[in-house]
Motif scaffolding. Structure first.
Motif, PDB file in Angstrom:
ATOM      1  N   LYS A 468     -11.869  16.592  61.215  1.00 19.93           N
ATOM      2  CA  LYS A 468     -11.280  17.853  60.755  1.00 19.93           C
ATOM      3  C   LYS A 468     -11.245  17.932  59.228  1.00 19.93           C
ATOM      4  CE  LYS A 468      -7.679  18.838  63.054  1.00 19.93           C
ATOM      5  NZ  LYS A 468      -6.291  18.854  63.552  1.00 19.93           N
ATOM      6  N   ARG A 469     -10.793  16.861  58.588  1.00 17.51           N
ATOM      7  CA  ARG A 469     -10.709  16.883  57.124  1.00 17.51           C
ATOM      8  C   ARG A 469     -12.079  16.908  56.475  1.00 17.51           C
ATOM      9  NH1 ARG A 469      -6.121  16.288  54.031  1.00 17.51           N
ATOM     10  NH2 ARG A 469      -7.660  16.752  52.436  1.00 17.51           N
ATOM     11  N   ARG A 470     -13.039  16.228  57.068  1.00 12.51           N
ATOM     12  CA  ARG A 470     -14.391  16.257  56.502  1.00 12.51           C
ATOM     13  C   ARG A 470     -14.962  17.664  56.574  1.00 12.51           C
ATOM     14  NH1 ARG A 470     -17.167  11.591  59.842  1.00 12.51           N
ATOM     15  NH2 ARG A 470     -19.071  12.430  58.888  1.00 12.51           N
ATOM     16  N   TYR A 471     -14.709  18.340  57.675  1.00 18.39           N
ATOM     17  CA  TYR A 471     -15.207  19.706  57.808  1.00 18.39           C
ATOM     18  C   TYR A 471     -14.511  20.637  56.818  1.00 18.39           C
ATOM     19  CZ  TYR A 471     -16.509  24.154  59.951  1.00 18.39           C
ATOM     20  OH  TYR A 471     -17.000  25.411  60.168  1.00 18.39           O
ATOM     21  N   ILE A 472     -13.199  20.506  56.701  1.00 15.35           N
ATOM     22  CA  ILE A 472     -12.458  21.368  55.776  1.00 15.35           C
ATOM     23  C   ILE A 472     -12.877  21.094  54.339  1.00 15.35           C
ATOM     24  CG2 ILE A 472     -10.157  21.859  54.857  1.00 15.35           C
ATOM     25  CD1 ILE A 472      -9.044  21.395  57.639  1.00 15.35           C
ATOM     26  N   ASP A 473     -13.041  19.820  53.984  1.00 14.25           N
ATOM     27  CA  ASP A 473     -13.452  19.486  52.619  1.00 14.25           C
ATOM     28  C   ASP A 473     -14.836  20.034  52.320  1.00 14.25           C
ATOM     29  OD1 ASP A 473     -11.069  18.196  52.301  1.00 14.25           O
ATOM     30  OD2 ASP A 473     -11.859  16.190  52.654  1.00 14.25           O
ATOM     31  N   ARG A 474     -15.716  19.998  53.307  1.00 13.40           N
ATOM     32  CA  ARG A 474     -17.064  20.518  53.084  1.00 13.40           C
ATOM     33  C   ARG A 474     -17.036  22.031  52.890  1.00 13.40           C
ATOM     34  NH1 ARG A 474     -21.604  19.212  57.482  1.00 13.40           N
ATOM     35  NH2 ARG A 474     -21.209  17.131  56.634  1.00 13.40           N
ATOM     36  N   GLU A 475     -16.200  22.729  53.671  1.00 12.88           N
ATOM     37  CA  GLU A 475     -16.145  24.185  53.585  1.00 12.88           C
ATOM     38  C   GLU A 475     -15.293  24.666  52.412  1.00 12.88           C
ATOM     39  OE1 GLU A 475     -17.875  26.246  55.448  1.00 12.88           O
ATOM     40  OE2 GLU A 475     -18.792  24.507  56.431  1.00 12.88           O
ATOM     41  N   SER A 476     -14.534  23.756  51.825  1.00 11.44           N
ATOM     42  CA  SER A 476     -13.599  24.171  50.765  1.00 11.44           C
ATOM     43  C   SER A 476     -14.095  23.829  49.374  1.00 11.44           C
ATOM     44  CB  SER A 476     -12.229  23.508  50.993  1.00 11.44           C
ATOM     45  OG  SER A 476     -11.703  23.878  52.234  1.00 11.44           O
ATOM     46  N   LYS A 477     -15.367  23.515  49.232  1.00 11.86           N
ATOM     47  CA  LYS A 477     -15.882  23.159  47.915  1.00 11.86           C
ATOM     48  C   LYS A 477     -16.153  24.411  47.094  1.00 11.86           C
ATOM     49  CE  LYS A 477     -15.708  18.777  48.582  1.00 11.86           C
ATOM     50  NZ  LYS A 477     -14.697  17.989  47.878  1.00 11.86           N
ATOM     51  N   THR A 478     -15.153  25.225  46.950  1.00 14.53           N
ATOM     52  CA  THR A 478     -15.258  26.409  46.110  1.00 14.53           C
ATOM     53  C   THR A 478     -14.658  26.113  44.750  1.00 14.53           C
ATOM     54  OG1 THR A 478     -13.137  27.252  46.893  1.00 14.53           O
ATOM     55  CG2 THR A 478     -15.088  27.890  48.139  1.00 14.53           C
ATOM     56  N   LEU A 479     -14.981  26.975  43.794  1.00 16.30           N
ATOM     57  CA  LEU A 479     -14.489  26.766  42.423  1.00 16.30           C
ATOM     58  C   LEU A 479     -12.970  26.838  42.381  1.00 16.30           C
ATOM     59  CD1 LEU A 479     -14.972  26.453  39.404  1.00 16.30           C
ATOM     60  CD2 LEU A 479     -15.226  28.935  39.248  1.00 16.30           C
ATOM     61  N   TRP A 480     -12.395  27.825  43.108  1.00 20.54           N
ATOM     62  CA  TRP A 480     -10.943  27.983  43.056  1.00 20.54           C
ATOM     63  C   TRP A 480     -10.239  26.783  43.670  1.00 20.54           C
ATOM     64  CZ3 TRP A 480      -7.147  30.109  40.709  1.00 20.54           C
ATOM     65  CH2 TRP A 480      -5.902  30.170  41.299  1.00 20.54           C
ATOM     66  N   HIS A 481     -10.747  26.271  44.791  1.00 21.90           N
ATOM     67  CA  HIS A 481     -10.103  25.126  45.437  1.00 21.90           C
ATOM     68  C   HIS A 481     -10.162  23.899  44.537  1.00 21.90           C
ATOM     69  CE1 HIS A 481      -8.612  22.735  48.770  1.00 21.90           C
ATOM     70  NE2 HIS A 481      -9.558  21.845  48.505  1.00 21.90           N
ATOM     71  N   ARG A 482     -11.309  23.683  43.896  1.00 20.09           N
ATOM     72  CA  ARG A 482     -11.420  22.535  42.991  1.00 20.09           C
ATOM     73  C   ARG A 482     -10.468  22.678  41.812  1.00 20.09           C
ATOM     74  NH1 ARG A 482     -17.062  23.090  44.104  1.00 20.09           N
ATOM     75  NH2 ARG A 482     -17.355  24.167  42.129  1.00 20.09           N
ATOM     76  N   MET A 483     -10.362  23.894  41.272  1.00 20.86           N
ATOM     77  CA  MET A 483      -9.437  24.102  40.158  1.00 20.86           C
ATOM     78  C   MET A 483      -7.999  23.833  40.588  1.00 20.86           C
ATOM     79  SD  MET A 483     -11.007  27.534  38.388  1.00 20.86           S
ATOM     80  CE  MET A 483      -9.586  27.702  37.338  1.00 20.86           C
ATOM     81  N   MET A 484      -7.626  24.299  41.777  1.00 20.16           N
ATOM     82  CA  MET A 484      -6.269  24.070  42.250  1.00 20.16           C
ATOM     83  C   MET A 484      -6.001  22.587  42.449  1.00 20.16           C
ATOM     84  SD  MET A 484      -4.588  26.890  42.414  1.00 20.16           S
ATOM     85  CE  MET A 484      -3.236  26.495  43.496  1.00 20.16           C
TER      86      MET A 484
END
Length: 613
Positions: A468-484
């Motif tokens: 689950k976390r691997r999938y979420i981390d892969r889908e969450s590699k957006t600029l805003w998520h990284r900045m947060m």
């Protein structure tokens, strides 16, 4: 000029890009520096901790979730909540009421439901969700088989929590309920129901905790005392803010050691004997409550020197300040005028009661007669420091020859002393429960297991939480998520930091803008002048120079006409050249018109000047 403005615009753009790049580098560096202490694999003794590595995303790998397989022999309790019907049958909602609390809030009326996360990863992945907030909620389920600590196998508790709306005040911990008559009817599960272990995260305001509490039974008198684990070194704030699933694991071993992990990282570990408050075993000796300090016991380390004497010229009664004898009263001082006088414009209120309020007196105001005078009232000389003042005399302190030390009562054997060297052998566990109060809703619990094998727990996490976390981390590699993540989910502080860096950049850009605006205005004025043929400063200077040259040529022409000597003309090289031209023109004119006048000479000079231009 346009090229100059373009180059300045490029410099401003480069400055902005450099500042933005510096901000990004600083944020990445600071977030990396802040994350380093949390991933510290070394303990205080320099030994490497046993930290399980986080799952690594493999590019191109297809992640598919399947409900973990539960083998009853390996688990004392296991529920992935994906089979909603079966899970609903095993979990029992509490119908009890809290004691010593108002009737309207005493009920456990919090709402529980089995549903997918708000952020759906896989539709068939379900969880137990606390839907309500600011309400007491309790739910529990019996174990498949009780966990008995006498089996000398480790206790492993593991579950996931997703605070889908964040958390400001509330808990998401679980209770392992003790075996006994009070836990047979789980519909009466409440805050007073006996438990063996309480484990999980809790937060209210800035107080962040990772609970691990076990209830210890006194082997002599059977009394029960709660033992609280010492707090971990690092604050656990991210799970309460990032709204992502997190895995919590507690391992208690038969050698009395324990280990707490969050997302496979060890955040706390120690011993049941030494890392809990109050300690498991009481002290062997205690202070004698009947012992009293002797009346002649002297515990003064230093005393005044009895041989010291006060000097003869020491005056204890001298004042720190005395009136200045050299001061004189200023001229114009009004001795007979008071500083304050009753307000002549004030009147007694109509509702003033003399019997109740007393005699009415007008309020005092500044005396207007004193405004222009140096002062009013009785004049007093100003105070100055007293040169004779030394303060109250005290004898110097010396070591006390009769010092006996700090008194302490004598020690006696503790009548309640016991020594439990195996606190691991706790009360058996027969059920697991959630008894919560939270100011946030949508708290999702998932993949809750109780086992006696650490490897089984890791395999269960690998087939559920890790995917689950691997999938979420892969889908969450957006600029805003990284900045947060770099901001540690505190964008307000970083906004202030960005504004702080933006101030000098704005000043520099404003400076370039003003310069470009001034240059543009100058270019526009020059273009307008060329359109209207108005004289410009440079043109006026050139015209003045041409007039000077014309006047010089006019002065030189008569000299040539009258046969002036060459010596007069040779005073300036420029004049020599002009005189030769004029001489040649005049010779030609003499052949054509012998009767040429001085006016013709002037006209020829003008013609030469025009031809030169």
């Amino acid at each position: 000029m346009q090229q100059l403005n373009f180059s300045r615009g490029r410099r401003a753009t480069r400055a902005l890009l450099l500042i933005a790049a510096a901000c990004c580098l600083l944020s990445v560096a600071s977030s990396a520096g802040a994350a380093e202490p949390e991933i510290d694999d070394f303990d205080d003794d320099g030994l490497v901790e046993d930290v399980q590595e986080e799952p690594i995303n493999i590019p191109g790998e297809e992640l598919v979730y399947e409900s973990p397989v539960i083998e009853p022999k390996k688990f004392h309790f296991a529920d992935h909540f994906d089979d909603v019907d079966a899970s609903r049958k095993r979990w029992i909602k509490s119908q009890a009421k809290k004691d010593d609390i108002a009737e309207e809030i005493a009920k456990y009326d919090g709402i529980w439901n089995w549903e997918s996360p708000l952020r759906i990863v896989w539709p068939k992945d379900k969880g137990l969700v606390l839907k309500s907030k600011a309400k007491h909620a309790a739910i529990s389920a019996p174990l498949n088989k009780p966990f008995d600590f006498k089996s000398n196998k480790p206790l492993v508790v593991q579950y996931e929590v997703t605070m889908q709306e964040g958390q400001e005040c509330g808990g998401s911990y679980i209770k392992l309920l003790s075996s006994g008559k009070e836990t047979e009817d789980l519909t009466m599960f409440n805050d007073k129901t006996p438990y063996t272990i309480m484990f999980g995260p809790d937060k209210c305001g800035n107080d962040v905790k990772m609970h691990f509490i076990f209830r210890h039974v006194n082997p002599i008198n059977g009394t029960i005392t709660e033992k609280h684990c010492n707090k971990p070194k690092n604050r656990l704030e991210e799970p309460f803010k990032d709204k992502l699933p997190h895995l919590y694991q507690l391992v208690v071993r038969p050698d009395n050691t324990f280990e707490i992990r969050v997302d496979h990282k060890i955040i706390n570990e120690g011993s049941l004997l030494t890392d809990f408050k109050p300690p498991v075993n009481p002290p062997a000796e205690i202070d004698d409550p009947t012992d009293q300090k002797p009346a002649d016991w002297d515990e003064r380390e230093k005393i005044p020197d009895p041989t010291a004497q006060k000097p003869d010229d020491w005056n204890d009664d001298a004042l720190p300040q005395i009136p200045d004898t050299s001061a004189t009263k200023p001229n114009g001082w009004l001795d007979d005028e008071p500083d304050m006088i009753p307000d002549p414009t004030a009147t007694k209120p109509d509702d003033w009661d003399t019997e109740i309020d007393g005699e009415w007196e007008a309020p005092l105001v500044d005396n207007p007669a004193c405004e222009k005078a140096p002062g009013c009232g009785k004049w007093k000389a100003p105070l100055i420091p007293n040169p004779e003042y030394k303060g109250k005399w005290r004898a110097p302190m010396i070591e006390n020859p009769n010092y006996q030390g700090k008194w302490a009562p004598r020690k006696i054997p503790n009548p309640d002393f016991f020594e439990d060297l195996m606190p691991f052998k706790m009360t058996p566990i027969s059920a697991v429960g959630l008894e919560l109060w939270s100011m946030s809703n949508e708290i999702l619990f998932d993949n809750l297991i109780i086992t006696d094998d650490v490897d089984v727990a890791r395999e269960f996490a690998a087939s559920s939480f890790d995917i689950k976390r691997r999938y979420i981390d892969r889908e969450s590699k957006t600029l805003w998520h990284r900045m947060m993540r770099h901001m540690n989910y505190k964008p307000g502080w970083w906004a202030l930091y960005f504004l702080y860096l933006l101030i000098p950049a704005s000043c520099y850009i404003f400076y370039l803008y003003r310069r470009s605006k001034e240059d543009s205005a100058a270019n526009a004025a020059a273009a307008q002048a060329k359109k209207t043929d108005e004289p410009q400063p440079d043109d006026e200077q050139d015209g003045a120079a041409d007039e000077n040259e014309s006047e010089e040529d006019a002065d030189a022409a008569p000299a040539l006409a009258t046969g002036g000597s060459k010596t007069d003309i040779s005073a300036s090289p420029k004049k020599i050249k002009k005189s030769d031209l004029d001489n040649k023109e005049q010779l030609n004119q003499k052949d054509e018109e012998p009767t040429q006048t001085e006016e013709n000479t002037t006209k020829s000079t003008r013609k030469r000047t025009v031809r030169k231009d």
